[in-house]
Design an enzyme around this catalytic site. Structure first.
Site, mmCIF file in Angstrom:
data_model
loop_
_atom_site.group_PDB
_atom_site.id
_atom_site.type_symbol
_atom_site.label_atom_id
_atom_site.label_comp_id
_atom_site.label_asym_id
_atom_site.label_seq_id
_atom_site.Cartn_x
_atom_site.Cartn_y
_atom_site.Cartn_z
ATOM 1 N N LYS A 1 6.765 -0.739 16.664
ATOM 2 C CA LYS A 1 6.425 -2.050 16.093
ATOM 3 C C LYS A 1 6.566 -3.155 17.132
ATOM 4 O O LYS A 1 5.750 -4.077 17.181
ATOM 5 C CB LYS A 1 7.315 -2.325 14.880
ATOM 6 C CG LYS A 1 7.021 -1.366 13.724
ATOM 7 C CD LYS A 1 8.100 -1.443 12.670
ATOM 8 C CE LYS A 1 7.826 -0.526 11.504
ATOM 9 N NZ LYS A 1 8.982 -0.405 10.616
ATOM 10 N N THR B 1 2.362 8.491 0.440
ATOM 11 C CA THR B 1 3.147 7.403 -0.169
ATOM 12 C C THR B 1 2.345 6.106 -0.233
ATOM 13 O O THR B 1 2.243 5.478 -1.290
ATOM 14 C CB THR B 1 4.423 7.166 0.683
ATOM 15 O OG1 THR B 1 5.038 8.428 0.896
ATOM 16 C CG2 THR B 1 5.390 6.236 0.011
ATOM 17 N N ALA C 1 -10.895 -12.932 -4.592
ATOM 18 C CA ALA C 1 -11.609 -12.786 -3.322
ATOM 19 C C ALA C 1 -13.089 -13.122 -3.441
ATOM 20 O O ALA C 1 -13.766 -13.309 -2.442
ATOM 21 C CB ALA C 1 -11.455 -11.359 -2.812
#
Ligand code: NAP
Length: 432
Positions: free
Chosen positions: A206, A14, A34
């Site tokens: 997390k 994914t 960048a």
């Protein structure tokens, strides 16, 4: 001459596929912003079928990421395989070879993060993992960089979109847990096996990472008190509502008595709090610190596109460090121009005071029509003391220039008292 760095992506699931897609599609934009080229040179996945091949240009393909790291001269590796093994070994291999690594692997970081941080400190390769917590929310960078001078006291996070979606459905529509889970699956907010989300393990991973970053505490996610949402019923949610609370699966990490308290469990929070307003699949992290007061970051927590965005942001930051290039804040400024206000397109709210006489409204709508402004709603309010009738209109999208010209004409009409008032309407917010 723009410097070019070779990037390899391990795992085309994914998030991996989205990362590849964004790297290829936004190549020019990344160079401009960048000041360095992120050249995708190799990918690895056990199954690079025709659909996946069709997304690629001429990148080298490997069935195992370890071979890619061994054989390609990569500057940057993106690890999106997930799980502890073989992802951990591959990250070790890359860091040891001096390759900078970007990962979204919260489970691995929660379980073995400190060994990677140590290796990254000692060795040549650096590690970034913004995508591991909060998808599009830049919480890692906020704690590590923006708030580096702030002593945080507590962190409260709604950091799992699946459970937040389920609890929102149950609270708003009285759905039972199973029905809400079914709906979350149907909408793509829950995986086929939702155990890690529903039982709170994903949030615990997390919180382990956030607690380590914010408070320097090295713990295993198994040591974090973790309770999922299966025990929450519509009745409990209704009781909470009547008491003025919402229920959220909250990750908590806070200092208490010279210790750090880290937990994940369903929690009643005041309905009026900012965190209670975080509904559906959204995530938010609320930070408190003595010098900071409070601050909240909010956004889409997971999903391929938002997680890939965080991966790319880490790549750009590593690339800028590697090449000593400065990201261009005013990127492409010579091509980008400010939109003149008259070209702005918006919907409008309009308030007029009209003399109560037949045909006035028709004259107003004729003027608007002539300027290509179509009306969405008209409300006529009761007559006021000065015998003028307030008329409130909302329009569909129209150009500001046309609106200003129409207003000028309308205000010249004999039957219009006072200058018409108008306010722009902004509809571009996601709503529940
Ligand atoms: N999905 C999200 O929204 C999201 C959000 C935040 C963070 N993350 C994190 O991002 C990581 C990737 O998640 P995902 O959802 O993209 O996982 P995924 O869809 O399962 O993709 C992982 C891919 O890696 C492949 N793979 C397995 N072993 C490999 C190897 N040795 N070398 C190269 N490729 C290998 C897998 O192939 P097989 O399927 O054939 O084994 C699979 O195609 C995980 O750490 C996850 O926790 C995901």
């Amino acid at each position: 001459m723009v410097k070019k760095l070779k990037v390899g992506v391990a795992g085309l699931g994914t998030v991996g596929l989205q990362t590849v897609c964004q790297l290829l599609k936004n190549r020019e934009q990344i160079i401009q912003k960048a000041g360095v080229e992120l050249a995708l040179t190799a990918v690895a996945d056990p199954q690079i079928d025709s659909d996946r091949k069709a997304m690629l240009d001429n990148q080298s393909c490997y069935s195992d990421a370890a071979d890619m790291v061994e054989q390609e001269e990569l500057d940057l590796l993106v690890e999106l395989i997930g799980g502890v093994d073989p992802a951990g070994k591959i990250i070790h291999q890359a860091l040891n070879r001096g390759i900078d690594v970007v990962t979204a692997n919260k489970e691995l970081l929660a379980k073995q993060g400190s060994s990677f941080f140590e290796l990254s400190r000692k060795g040549e390769g650096r590690l970034r993992f913004e995508a591991a917590v909060g998808g599009s929310i830049p919480i890692i960078r906020t704690i590590r960089e923006a708030l580096v001078g702030v002593e945080l006291d507590s962190i409260y996070g709604i950091i799992n979109g699946t459970t937040n979606y389920i609890l929102s459905c149950m609270a708003d529509r009285g759905l039972e847990f199973d029905k809400a889970l079914q709906e979350a699956r149907h909408k793509g907010f829950a995986e086929a096996d939702p155990t890690a989300d529903v039982e709170g393990f994903d949030s615990a991973h997390k919180m382990t990472i956030l607690a380590e970053l914010a408070f320097g505490i090295n713990i295993s996610p198994d040591a974090v008190y973790t309770e999922g949402i299966k025990g929450i019923t519509p009745m409990i949610l209704e009781d909470a509502r009547q008491l003025g609370y919402s229920i959220k699966l909250l990750g908590i990490a806070k200092k208490f008595n010279h210790r750090v308290d880290v937990r994940v469990h369903p929690t009643l929070i005041p309905q009026k709090s900012a965190l209670a307003a975080v509904t559906g699949e959204y995530n938010a992290v609320y930070l408190k610190g003595s010098q900071l007061g409070s601050s909240m970051l909010y956004g889409k927590g997971a999903g391929g596109p938002s997680t890939a965005t965080a991966v790319i942001s880490d790549l750009v930051s590593l690339a800028a460090q590697k090449t000593n290039s400065t990201p261009a804040v005013y990127y492409s400024w010579e091509k980008t121009r400010l939109l003149p206000t008259e070209q702005l397109v918006s919907c409008y709210y309009l308030r007029l005071s009209a003399v109560d006489r037949p045909g006035v409204l028709a004259r107003v709508t004729e003027i608007l029509g002539r300027h290509h402004i179509s009306i969405e709603t008209v409300i006529q309010r009761g007559r006021s003391a000065d015998r003028l009738v307030p008329v409130v209109l909302t329009t569909h999208e129209a150009r500001e220039g046309a609106m200003q010209a129409a207003l000028e004409e309308i205000s010249q009409l004999e039957d219009i008292g006072q200058t018409p008032k108008f306010v722009r309407i902004e509809e571009g917010f996601e709503q529940e």
